[in-house]
Design an enzyme around this catalytic site. Structure first.
Site, short mmCIF file in Angstrom:
data_model
loop_
_atom_site.label_atom_id
_atom_site.label_comp_id
_atom_site.label_asym_id
_atom_site.label_seq_id
_atom_site.Cartn_x
_atom_site.Cartn_y
_atom_site.Cartn_z
N ASP A 265 0.81 -1.22 0.00
CA ASP A 265 0.00 0.00 0.00
C ASP A 265 0.84 1.27 0.00
O ASP A 265 1.97 1.29 0.51
CB ASP A 265 -0.93 0.00 1.22
CG ASP A 265 -1.99 -1.07 1.13
OD1 ASP A 265 -2.36 -1.45 0.02
OD2 ASP A 265 -2.44 -1.54 2.20
N ARG A 266 0.26 2.31 -0.54
CA ARG A 266 0.94 3.60 -0.63
C ARG A 266 1.44 4.08 0.73
O ARG A 266 2.53 4.65 0.86
CB ARG A 266 -0.02 4.64 -1.23
CG ARG A 266 0.55 6.04 -1.38
CD ARG A 266 -0.53 7.00 -1.87
NE ARG A 266 -0.06 8.37 -1.94
CZ ARG A 266 -0.84 9.41 -2.17
NH1 ARG A 266 -2.14 9.23 -2.36
NH2 ARG A 266 -0.34 10.63 -2.23
#
Length: 232
Positions: free
Chosen positions: A46-47
Site C-alpha cells: 500500500d501507498r
C-alpha cells in the site's frame, strides 16, 4: 535471463510505475526510483506502507511470489498504538474475525523497535498520553489492508507498517528508495507431464508379436538326389 530485484519502497509511494489518478497532482510512483524496462511488481504494498517489494520480468516467477495460493510467508514490522498484552498477541497468531472472514494462523510477537530503522517522512502521529510498541507479524495471506485490520481488531491501530521479508528475501542492508539485483530462484512446481503413448504404434507391435514366425528358407523342403549326367 530472468531478472529479480528487491526494492525498499518509501512511504507515500504508489506500488506501480504510473499514476492513474489526477494529472493535476501527480503522486510518486516506482518510476521515480526504478528505471528498468520490463520489470513488474510481484505483489502490492500500500501507498502508506513501507519496505520490501520484489520486481521481476518473468511472469511465472511473478505469479509464484504474489499469488496467495502458494502461501509464501510475508513478515511485517508493525508499530501500533498502545502495548498489546499476551491475549492480543495470541489472537493475532490464532486468527481474528474480520468482515471478510477469519484470518489464517500467523506468527506474532511483541518486539523492540527494529535496529537501524529509518525515520519516516512525515513522522507518525504521536499522542503523549498513549504509548506505542512494535509487533513482528508473519502472514501467508494477501487480503486488502489485512495487517492494519488485524491489529485494529485486537484494539491496537497500526501507526506504521514496514514489510521486512517476503519468503527468503529481506530488507537487510537496503536503504529506503534503493534497489539491487537478486539471484532468481528455481520455481518449484509439478514435473512436466510425460507424452501420451502412441496407440497405433503399440497396436502394430502387438499385432506383429501375435503372428507366427516365418519358417527358414530351406525348412520343410525334401532333399533331392543329384541327377546322373546324360550320355551323348
Amino acid at each position: 535471463m530472468t531478472r529479480l530485484i528487491r526494492f525498499n519502497k518509501p512511504y507515500d509511494v504508489l506500488p506501480q510505475f504510473t499514476d492513474r489518478g489526477s494529472d493535476s497532482s501527480p503522486r510518486a510512483t516506482l518510476s521515480d526510483w526504478i528505471d528498468l524496462p520490463g520489470v513488474y511488481p510481484a505483489g502490492r504494498l500500500d501507498r502508506d506502507s513501507e519496505g520490501l517489494m520484489l520486481l521481476t520480468d518473468h511472469g511465472r516467477l511473478q505469479a509464484w511470489i504474489s499469488d496467495p495460493q502458494h502461501k509464501m510467508p510475508k513478515t511485517y514490522w508493525v508499530q501500533v498504538e498502545g502495548t498489546p498484552d499476551a491475549a492480543a498477541i495470541q489472537a493475532l497468531a490464532s486468527g481474528v474475525e474480520l468482515k471478510d472472514g477469519m484470518t489464517r494462523p500467523a506468527k506474532a510477537a511483541l518486539i523492540e523497535e527494529p535496529e537501524g530503522i529509518w525515520a519516516r517522512n512525515p513522522p507518525i502521529r504521536v499522542r503523549k498520553s498513549v504509548p506505542d510498541s512494535w509487533i513482528a507479524l508473519t502472514i501467508r495471506e494477501g487480503r486488502n489492508r489485512q495487517v492494519r485490520r488485524m491489529t485494529a481488531a485486537v484494539g491496537h491501530p497500526t501507526l506504521r507498517l514496514i514489510r521486512a521479508a517476503i519468503g527468503i528475501w529481506t530488507l537487510d542492508g537496503l536503504s529506503p528508495g534503493t534497489w539491487e539485483d537478486l539471484e532468481a530462484p528455481t520455481i518449484p512446481g509439478p514435473p512436466k507431464p510425460k507424452p501420451a503413448p502412441n496407440r497405433q504404434a503399440i497396436a502394430r507391435r502387438k499385432a506383429a508379436a501375435s503372428k507366427p514366425a516365418r519358417p527358414e528358407p530351406d525348412a520343410g523342403l525334401k532333399l533331392r538326389k543329384p541327377r546322373k549326367p546324360r550320355k551323348r
